[in-house]
Design a protein around this motif. Structure first.
Motif, PDB file in Angstrom:
ATOM      1  N   PHE A   1      -4.347   3.709 -14.014  1.00 33.50           N
ATOM      2  CA  PHE A   1      -4.165   3.993 -15.439  1.00 33.50           C
ATOM      3  C   PHE A   1      -2.687   4.019 -15.804  1.00 33.50           C
ATOM      4  CE2 PHE A   1      -3.147   7.562 -18.314  1.00 33.50           C
ATOM      5  CZ  PHE A   1      -3.609   7.029 -19.489  1.00 33.50           C
ATOM      6  N   GLY A   2      -1.890   4.731 -15.011  1.00 35.68           N
ATOM      7  CA  GLY A   2      -0.467   4.884 -15.321  1.00 35.68           C
ATOM      8  C   GLY A   2       0.251   3.559 -15.343  1.00 35.68           C
ATOM      9  N   ASN A   3      -0.042   2.712 -14.363  1.00 34.75           N
ATOM     10  CA  ASN A   3       0.644   1.423 -14.295  1.00 34.75           C
ATOM     11  C   ASN A   3       0.305   0.535 -15.479  1.00 34.75           C
ATOM     12  OD1 ASN A   3       2.370   0.700 -11.928  1.00 34.75           O
ATOM     13  ND2 ASN A   3       0.729   1.804 -10.916  1.00 34.75           N
TER      14      ASN A   3
ATOM     15  N   SER B   1      -6.141  10.696  -7.956  1.00 28.41           N
ATOM     16  CA  SER B   1      -4.885   9.977  -7.729  1.00 28.41           C
ATOM     17  C   SER B   1      -5.094   8.469  -7.851  1.00 28.41           C
ATOM     18  CB  SER B   1      -4.293  10.347  -6.378  1.00 28.41           C
ATOM     19  OG  SER B   1      -5.021   9.754  -5.345  1.00 28.41           O
TER      20      SER B   1
ATOM     21  N   TYR C   1      -4.928  -5.450  -6.561  1.00 31.14           N
ATOM     22  CA  TYR C   1      -4.888  -5.560  -5.100  1.00 31.14           C
ATOM     23  C   TYR C   1      -4.839  -4.184  -4.456  1.00 31.14           C
ATOM     24  CZ  TYR C   1      -2.857  -6.546  -0.524  1.00 31.14           C
ATOM     25  OH  TYR C   1      -2.598  -6.579   0.813  1.00 31.14           O
ATOM     26  N   VAL C   2      -3.974  -3.325  -5.007  1.00 33.83           N
ATOM     27  CA  VAL C   2      -3.802  -1.987  -4.422  1.00 33.83           C
ATOM     28  C   VAL C   2      -5.090  -1.176  -4.558  1.00 33.83           C
ATOM     29  CG1 VAL C   2      -2.653   0.214  -4.820  1.00 33.83           C
ATOM     30  CG2 VAL C   2      -1.318  -1.837  -4.577  1.00 33.83           C
TER      31      VAL C   2
ATOM     32  N   THR D   1       2.759   7.267  -6.937  1.00 32.36           N
ATOM     33  CA  THR D   1       1.857   8.180  -7.626  1.00 32.36           C
ATOM     34  C   THR D   1       2.588   9.325  -8.322  1.00 32.36           C
ATOM     35  OG1 THR D   1       0.326   7.687  -5.864  1.00 32.36           O
ATOM     36  CG2 THR D   1      -0.280   9.429  -7.343  1.00 32.36           C
TER      37      THR D   1
ATOM     38  N   ALA E   1       1.664   2.007 -18.723  1.00 35.05           N
ATOM     39  CA  ALA E   1       3.113   1.832 -18.858  1.00 35.05           C
ATOM     40  C   ALA E   1       3.418   0.428 -19.370  1.00 35.05           C
ATOM     41  CB  ALA E   1       3.782   2.069 -17.509  1.00 35.05           C
TER      42      ALA E   1
ATOM     43  N   LEU F   1       3.520  10.955 -21.558  1.00 35.10           N
ATOM     44  CA  LEU F   1       2.669  10.351 -22.586  1.00 35.10           C
ATOM     45  C   LEU F   1       1.830  11.406 -23.290  1.00 35.10           C
ATOM     46  CD1 LEU F   1       1.407   7.099 -20.856  1.00 35.10           C
ATOM     47  CD2 LEU F   1       2.875   7.257 -22.837  1.00 35.10           C
TER      48      LEU F   1
ATOM     49  N   LEU G   1       4.863  10.203 -15.710  1.00 33.96           N
ATOM     50  CA  LEU G   1       4.627   9.329 -16.864  1.00 33.96           C
ATOM     51  C   LEU G   1       3.451   9.817 -17.698  1.00 33.96           C
ATOM     52  CD1 LEU G   1       5.182   6.545 -18.305  1.00 33.96           C
ATOM     53  CD2 LEU G   1       3.342   5.684 -16.900  1.00 33.96           C
ATOM     54  N   VAL G   2       2.388  10.216 -17.001  1.00 30.66           N
ATOM     55  CA  VAL G   2       1.199  10.677 -17.729  1.00 30.66           C
ATOM     56  C   VAL G   2       1.522  11.937 -18.519  1.00 30.66           C
ATOM     57  CG1 VAL G   2      -1.098  11.649 -17.411  1.00 30.66           C
ATOM     58  CG2 VAL G   2      -0.466   9.605 -16.190  1.00 30.66           C
TER      59      VAL G   2
ATOM     60  N   LEU H   1       0.837  -1.201   0.000  1.00 28.84           N
ATOM     61  CA  LEU H   1       0.000   0.000   0.000  1.00 28.84           C
ATOM     62  C   LEU H   1       0.871   1.250   0.000  1.00 28.84           C
ATOM     63  CD1 LEU H   1      -3.066   0.159   0.078  1.00 28.84           C
ATOM     64  CD2 LEU H   1      -2.895   0.759   2.469  1.00 28.84           C
TER      65      LEU H   1
ATOM     66  N   ALA I   1       2.505   1.731  -3.323  1.00 32.01           N
ATOM     67  CA  ALA I   1       1.571   2.203  -4.351  1.00 32.01           C
ATOM     68  C   ALA I   1       1.339   3.695  -4.213  1.00 32.01           C
ATOM     69  CB  ALA I   1       0.254   1.450  -4.240  1.00 32.01           C
TER      70      ALA I   1
ATOM     71  N   ILE J   1      -0.877  -6.866  -8.721  1.00 25.78           N
ATOM     72  CA  ILE J   1      -0.534  -5.924  -7.646  1.00 25.78           C
ATOM     73  C   ILE J   1      -1.434  -4.699  -7.712  1.00 25.78           C
ATOM     74  CG2 ILE J   1       1.244  -4.320  -6.854  1.00 25.78           C
ATOM     75  CD1 ILE J   1       2.169  -6.869  -6.015  1.00 25.78           C
ATOM     76  N   GLN J   2      -1.661  -4.185  -8.926  1.00 31.77           N
ATOM     77  CA  GLN J   2      -2.471  -2.969  -9.035  1.00 31.77           C
ATOM     78  C   GLN J   2      -3.933  -3.227  -8.691  1.00 31.77           C
ATOM     79  OE1 GLN J   2      -1.363   0.018  -9.125  1.00 31.77           O
ATOM     80  NE2 GLN J   2       0.652  -0.920  -9.161  1.00 31.77           N
TER      81      GLN J   2
ATOM     82  N   LEU K   1      -5.437   7.702 -11.622  1.00 36.07           N
ATOM     83  CA  LEU K   1      -4.180   7.884 -12.352  1.00 36.07           C
ATOM     84  C   LEU K   1      -3.177   6.789 -12.007  1.00 36.07           C
ATOM     85  CD1 LEU K   1      -3.342  11.670 -12.507  1.00 36.07           C
ATOM     86  CD2 LEU K   1      -3.720  10.125 -14.371  1.00 36.07           C
ATOM     87  N   ARG K   2      -3.237   6.297 -10.769  1.00 36.27           N
ATOM     88  CA  ARG K   2      -2.301   5.241 -10.363  1.00 36.27           C
ATOM     89  C   ARG K   2      -2.550   3.962 -11.171  1.00 36.27           C
ATOM     90  NH1 ARG K   2      -3.470   5.182  -5.103  1.00 36.27           N
ATOM     91  NH2 ARG K   2      -2.090   6.953  -4.846  1.00 36.27           N
TER      92      ARG K   2
ATOM     93  N   THR L   1      -9.386   0.851   2.561  1.00 38.06           N
ATOM     94  CA  THR L   1      -8.723   1.698   3.553  1.00 38.06           C
ATOM     95  C   THR L   1      -9.447   3.035   3.692  1.00 38.06           C
ATOM     96  OG1 THR L   1      -6.667   0.716   2.832  1.00 38.06           O
ATOM     97  CG2 THR L   1      -6.503   2.601   4.278  1.00 38.06           C
TER      98      THR L   1
ATOM     99  N   LEU M   1       4.051   8.382 -11.490  1.00 40.89           N
ATOM    100  CA  LEU M   1       3.051   8.150 -12.535  1.00 40.89           C
ATOM    101  C   LEU M   1       2.515   9.455 -13.095  1.00 40.89           C
ATOM    102  CD1 LEU M   1       1.275   5.114 -11.004  1.00 40.89           C
ATOM    103  CD2 LEU M   1       2.578   5.178 -13.083  1.00 40.89           C
ATOM    104  N   TYR M   2       2.485  10.508 -12.269  1.00 34.63           N
ATOM    105  CA  TYR M   2       2.111  11.812 -12.816  1.00 34.63           C
ATOM    106  C   TYR M   2       3.109  12.215 -13.896  1.00 34.63           C
ATOM    107  CZ  TYR M   2      -1.097  12.408  -8.902  1.00 34.63           C
ATOM    108  OH  TYR M   2      -2.111  12.249  -7.998  1.00 34.63           O
TER     109      TYR M   2
ATOM    110  N   MET N   1      -7.538  -2.501  -2.108  1.00 30.90           N
ATOM    111  CA  MET N   1      -7.047  -2.210  -0.751  1.00 30.90           C
ATOM    112  C   MET N   1      -7.265  -0.735  -0.407  1.00 30.90           C
ATOM    113  SD  MET N   1      -5.563  -4.147   1.464  1.00 30.90           S
ATOM    114  CE  MET N   1      -5.020  -3.819   3.107  1.00 30.90           C
ATOM    115  N   LEU N   2      -6.967   0.153  -1.358  1.00 30.63           N
ATOM    116  CA  LEU N   2      -7.149   1.591  -1.109  1.00 30.63           C
ATOM    117  C   LEU N   2      -8.616   1.913  -0.906  1.00 30.63           C
ATOM    118  CD1 LEU N   2      -4.676   3.351  -3.523  1.00 30.63           C
ATOM    119  CD2 LEU N   2      -4.668   3.416  -1.058  1.00 30.63           C
TER     120      LEU N   2
END
Lengths: 91, 242
Positions: free
Chosen positions: B182-184, B176, B225-226, A66, B187, A76, A72-73, A59, A62, B222-223, B179-180, B233, A69-70, B229-230
């Protein structure tokens, strides 16, 4: 210098900008490494709590990811959905 | 247009191609709306999950005392999801198991669909943002339900002038989260299509298996799961000690 077109200049600068944006990958790399190292140390100290440590570590990693990844976005966007081109050249 | 069924595949021969293609356009309130590859791939994934669910339902109609085969697998999956949710949410877990389980299974199937040649729907910001928005509405619903007036006063904690930062923090959650994911996934999609598109044929034998194993299976799991999980949480954070 006369043969550089406006479009070419924008594309070249955008590509350089995309490369620069990916420098953001350094931070998450360090952060995730620290988290994984601390997680390994915690499992070594208390092997019974492996499940909890794993989920907390994933967690945290992850969330740390973030910012990278900003970057990366943005990279792109600059490479494949460039907002400058349509704005300044009305293509 | 004019691609036929080809854009559904991740890597066309000899070119780097990972963008979302428009398949079918139609006019809707003055703007042209397109049916894209994301929609089609998502429909394929949903059909897969639904057919699987129907098969399992048929099987469970005459469930046996001592499980075997498919029944065994499904009982294992349900038990794992149950313990996953209840370990993160405690006694509130039972209510949210169905939502979180659905979310987890859908995101997992979407993420690993790159393995089967589809373009993952989660590599489209539209999909992930909608998923995150559903979660966010759930978070705010629980916030209002359990905290009542604390929703307003909570924004001024611990110091009154932190109000703007707290407000942005609430609003930034879906952005956020989406984007997390999507980005993963994006990529992974970009890296695989670069690998398939740019290298000679000799490099495409055997080696992509490892890339798929890491980028699609490991990272996708993993994503998923995350994301689940988020969701849990944030929701249990709003529920608090009630």
């Amino acid at each position: 210098m006369e043969q550089i077109t406006n479009e070419g200049l924008i594309l070249a600068c955008s590509t350089i900008g995309a490369g620069l944006a990916m420098i953001a990958g350094i931070g998450p790399g360090i952060g995730q490494g620290i988290a994984a190292g601390q997680g390994a140390a915690a499992v070594g100290r208390n092997p019974g709590a492996k499940g909890d440590i794993m989920s907390t570590m994933l967690l945290g990693q992850a969330v740390a990811e973030t910012t990278g990844l900003y970057g990366l976005v943005i990279a792109l966007l600059l490479m494949y959905a460039n907002p400058m081109l349509s704005k300044f050249l009305s293509l | 247009m004019g691609y036929g069924m080809m854009p559904m595949l991740l890597a066309a021969e000899g070119e780097v191609d990972f963008s979302i293609h428009h398949l079918l356009g139609y006019e809707f309130m003055g703007t042209t709306v397109y049916l894209t590859t994301s929609h089609v791939c998502m429909l394929i994934i949903m059909a897969t999950i639904m057919i699987f669910a129907l098969v399992v339902r048929r099987k469970m109609m005459h469930a046996e005392e001592v499980p075997s085969g498919l029944q065994n697998v499904m009982e294992f999956v349900v038990e794992v999801l149950e313990s996953f949710v209840s370990s993160a949410m405690g006694k509130h877990g039972k209510k949210y198991m169905y939502y979180v389980g659905t979310l987890f299974i859908f995101v997992l199937f979407s993420n690993i669909s790159g393995l089967f040649g589809l373009r993952p729907p989660t590599a489209d910001f539209g999909t992930t943002f909608c998923l995150a928005l559903i979660t966010w509405i759930m978070i705010q619903y629980n916030n209002v339900k359990y905290n009542k007036l604390g929703v307003i006063t909570g924004l001024f904690q611990p110091l009154p002038f932190l109000f703007p930062i707290n407000l942005i923090g609430e609003i930034a959650t879906p952005i956020s989260m989406s984007l997390r994911l999507f980005g993963n996934v994006m990529a992974g999609t970009v890296m695989l299509s670069l690998y398939y598109g740019l290298l000679p044929l000799a490099a495409k034998i055997g080696i992509p298996a490892f890339l798929h194993a890491y980028l699609d299976l490991f990272s996708g799991a993993i994503q998923a799961y995350v994301f689940a999980m988020l969701t849990m949480t944030f929701i249990s954070d709003k529920i608090g000690d009630n």
